[in-house]
Scaffold this active site. Structure first.
Site, PDB file in Angstrom:
ATOM      1  N   HIS A  62       0.858  -1.178   0.000  1.00 50.21           N
ATOM      2  CA  HIS A  62       0.000   0.000   0.000  1.00 50.21           C
ATOM      3  C   HIS A  62       0.894   1.227   0.000  1.00 50.21           C
ATOM      4  CE1 HIS A  62       0.811  -1.264   4.134  1.00 50.21           C
ATOM      5  NE2 HIS A  62       0.746   0.010   4.499  1.00 50.21           N
ATOM      6  N   HIS A 298      -0.453   0.601  11.927  1.00 54.26           N
ATOM      7  CA  HIS A 298      -0.434  -0.104  10.645  1.00 54.26           C
ATOM      8  C   HIS A 298       0.840  -0.933  10.559  1.00 54.26           C
ATOM      9  CE1 HIS A 298       2.343   2.995   9.091  1.00 54.26           C
ATOM     10  NE2 HIS A 298       1.563   3.859   9.713  1.00 54.26           N
TER      11      HIS A 298
END
Length: 368
Positions: A62, A298
């Site tokens: 990502h 994250h």
């Protein structure tokens, strides 16, 4: 739940290396209207900063926060590489899930994904299947093993009878869609069983829809038929996965330590006591934090935490106090990142071992 359709799944892809695989999944995100073509730069930069490999042959590349403006809509693309792609550090990836998120939505996606793909058998099936429908089914399936979390625990209720506790537990199980009317009628018709030391249990052979455990604790213990009432557990059995709950309960009773359930400060502590493999020795140390990281826990900060924890010999678990409260192994990146902790939410570290205090000190320094 993250949004996924069959058009987001691409089987039998091939890549010579990691960069090629990332460029392919970035192109798929762009073609689906989720990102602009420049988003790939952030995905490649993110991989340089910290590997997005989660384990079990799965990676979730990502973009960086700097390229978040290149995200047009939140979404995912799934590419299967049956021949595998070398991801570095002797890791081979078979499933690449490209994520595009405009804000901290990626934490919700990550939480859902990691709960699903943490099962090694499921991951192997996803890598080998020749059916997009099958891969979709595996990704969208919900593990039945998550039967105990904070949503089914009610603490310190001003009640003085088992009927009230039983009603609260049944309501929790109903909300969790774990039982039906047959279960409720059967449970209400019978008095719970006293297991000993103030711990009571109720269940039914009928009306079980899925595995779930509801726990209610009165604010002040009382007596029923001359026996103390400290905690009532109401259990729905859909299959034998709940057997893992019996061992910790048995251990607490055998060691005359069931009172720990009555003195536990919150739902997370009770879950830890009833979760097999969780540190529960008297020497356990714990520390609670409010996550200050702007973009949540994250993959990159999760990786930093895991690497810090691995420097110590102690057994360390992490619980998301504003989530399920279920502790996860602090040495497993997939589980830590899968907690989905956002900025301002509470997390608890529990450590047992000769260097537990030093480990918590290092974790404190890292979070600060």
């Amino acid at each position: 739940m993250f949004h996924l359709s069959l058009k987001d799944i691409h089987l039998a892809a091939y890549a010579d290396n990691k960069e090629s695989a990332i460029r392919q999944v970035a192109a798929a995100l762009a073609a689906s209207g989720y990102v602009s073509e420049r988003y790939v730069e952030g995905m490649l930069e993110r991989e340089i900063q910290s590997s997005t490999y989660l384990g079990n042959g799965i990676a979730i590349p990502h973009g960086t926060t700097a390229t978040r403006d290149q995200v047009l809509h939140t979404g995912v693309q799934v590419l299967q590489f049956p021949d595998g792609v070398a991801w570095g550090n002797n890791q081979t990836v078979y499933i690449v899930i490209g994520i595009a998120a405009k804000s901290d939505e990626h934490l919700t996606l990550l939480h859902q994904l990691t709960r699903i793909i943490s099962d090694e058998n499921l991951a192997s099936q996803m890598a080998k299947t020749a059916s997009a429908d099958e891969l979709y089914r595996l990704l969208m399936s919900t593990p039945s093993s998550h039967f105990l979390d904070a949503s089914t625990i009610t603490l310190d209720i001003d009640a003085h009878d088992l009927t009230t506790l039983q009603a609260l537990n049944i309501a929790r199980l109903q909300q969790a869609k774990a039982v039906n009317a047959a279960f409720i009628a059967d449970v209400l018709a019978r008095q719970p069983i006293h297991l000993g030391q103030g711990l009571w249990l109720s269940d039914s052979a009928t009306g079980n829809l899925r595995n779930a455990v509801a726990i209610t604790r009165p604010k002040t213990p009382f007596t029923m038929d001359g026996q103390p009432v400290g905690v009532l557990m109401t259990i729905a059995y859909a299959d034998d996965q709940l057997q893992s709950l019996l061992s910790p309960i048995s251990t607490l009773l055998q060691q005359n330590k069931a009172e720990r359930l009555y003195s536990a400060p919150d739902a997370a502590a009770i879950i830890a006591l009833l979760t097999a493999g969780t540190p529960q020795e008297a020497t356990a140390l714990s520390a609670d934090f409010i996550l200050p990281n702007e973009h949540g826990l994250h993959t990159r900060p999760s990786s930093l935490l895991v690497n810090t924890i691995k420097q110590f010999n102690s057994q360390i678990t992490i619980a998301h106090l504003d989530g399920s409260g279920v502790p996860v192994d602090g040495r497993k990146l997939m589980q830590v990142a899968g907690l989905g902790v956002k900025k301002g939410e509470r997390i608890r570290f529990t450590a047992v071992g000769s260097d537990a205090e030093q480990a918590l000190t290092a974790i404190t320094a890292l979070i600060e």
